[in-house]
Write an enzyme that holds these catalytic residues in place. Sequence first.
Site, short mmCIF file in Angstrom:
data_model
loop_
_atom_site.label_atom_id
_atom_site.label_comp_id
_atom_site.label_asym_id
_atom_site.label_seq_id
_atom_site.Cartn_x
_atom_site.Cartn_y
_atom_site.Cartn_z
CB ALA A 114 48.66 -3.63 34.76
CG ASP A 115 51.80 -9.48 36.10
OD1 ASP A 115 50.68 -10.19 34.83
OD2 ASP A 115 51.79 -9.61 37.31
CB THR A 116 46.90 -9.51 39.03
OG1 THR A 116 46.18 -8.08 38.26
CG2 THR A 116 46.21 -9.19 39.89
#
Length: 263
Positions: free
Chosen positions: A134-136
């Site tokens: 995941a990446d934000t």
Amino acid sequence: MSEETFENEAAAAEGAPGAGEAVAAESALGAGEAAAAEGAAAAEGAETPETEPAPLPLTVVLASGSPRRHRLLSEAGVKHVVRLPQVPVDETLEPDQLADPAEACKKLAERKAGAVVQELLAENPVGMFAVIGADTMVVKDGQIFGKPANLSDGKHMLRQLSGATHSVITAVSLWLISAPDAEKLSMGFRTFADESLVTFKSLTDDEIADYLRKGESFDKAGAYAIQGEGRHLVSSVQGAMDTVIGLPAKKLVEQFPDLLQAK
């Protein structure tokens, strides 16, 4: 608000195992059930009852050291282990990639998951594995706000976010590995991005300085943590709160309900 794009499951992500080669993509987490056990030949004329092979146990691997993502996945009911790649993932992006934040976010999520997938495959695993990366990103007026480099950088970010609405995009890349034995392997992945809109209160310089002194800004995109003291900076959120925190776990489970069967 939510925007979702699914990648071609037969494509290999940049830097991931088998890039550029054909990859057998499975359409659901139940792929391991398709692995048939070999049996002895039945005597001629004798009836041999057909038996379904036992499904492979599913192990979910979270390719992130974020305690927030770990907590969100646990709260969603998904049993998992945390595993970080031995070599840090290169998070640099080309200008054309940065021009599309959602696609940039997805690319980084794929790199993070793919790095752990590489290491896992090198161990010749047997079983069914779901690897989650995941990446934000915090985005305002097309500009991506990463983690602040220092106090001055954090102050600059919060001043720009003050009294305005920005996007928080979290991308998730889920890789499925089906390995009934060491000689048989199939793999595929799907990636999606979810977006929420966050509106900040109008902040004074004193309020910004007071928040920065709390010390929770420096490992957070946009220099704030909505699950912590940063919630006092926010006037409203449109969309999923878990997306803002760092993992749209509810949507992930809705898309892949078999994750709840992990051992």
